[in-house]
Scaffold this active site. Sequence first.
Site: not given
Length: 296
Positions: A148, A193, A196, A216
């Site tokens: 992110a 992310g 992910e 994270e």
Amino acid sequence: MAATVAAAAAAATLSLLQRRRAGLAAVATAASSSFSSSPSACSSSSPSSSSCSPSRPLRGFAALPPSAARGYSSEAKAGGEEELRVRYLDDEHKGIVVLGLNRAHAKNALNKNLVKMMSKVMEALKSDKKVRTVIFRSEVPGVFCAGADLKERAKMHSSEVSSFVSKARATINEMANLPVPTIAAIDGIALGGGLELALACDIRVAATSAKMGLVETKLAIIPGAGGTQRLPRTIGVSLAKELIFSARVVDGEEAKSIGLVGHAVEQNDAGDAAYRKALALAKEFLPQNFLFSFPN
């Protein structure tokens, strides 16, 4: 007094987000330090490459001149950067669509604009019967996706953060639910992310030098776009917990050994070895004249 307390709380929150942003930037920089800045496979120096076949624009978007790359961005970018490039390949690769992340200045970090564009593209692809396989790759050497965009997030109100995380999660779920095979070509770092996003694909191919991890927890953040669900399904619950709790980063070889990726290939001079392997797999899928739908 209440106004003073509220202002202090807001300042503390902004400071925390800035520290987290700096921390993730440091992790991404460390992970990518071993990568060179070699040109991409589809540069002007290699126009004859099979991966650079003529392409047509995605339905619903205006076509660019034949000599230009197909890029889609809802915002004008300084220097003409296009955050998402979409190419329909032709000839022997007809039916393959390549989505290329292209935010070089931010290591392909997921911001609101990029997520919005990805969502629009997913909506178009899922109803296009001519699409046989989708490849997700990076147009930026040495990087897949750094996660992110915390620089942007630090400027958001708390309500905006919640909305952004929900939109990113929904978009990645849309990717996972595409009715055709999807392949993530990981030629560089895939953190947070970014991993992910790769986990939402049916198949993952990585260069042995690539770096992957759900980092994270180093920043007191829980993976919010499906990583806590898809990683255990991919490598098993116990090992997934170990990687998440430790925020460990693994390279392509280790990722292959634990089942995180299906193929690990030696990086080439162009920096696109994973993409070339993904393209070969996609070509192998083309003769199968039916739609795939697997649970994610």
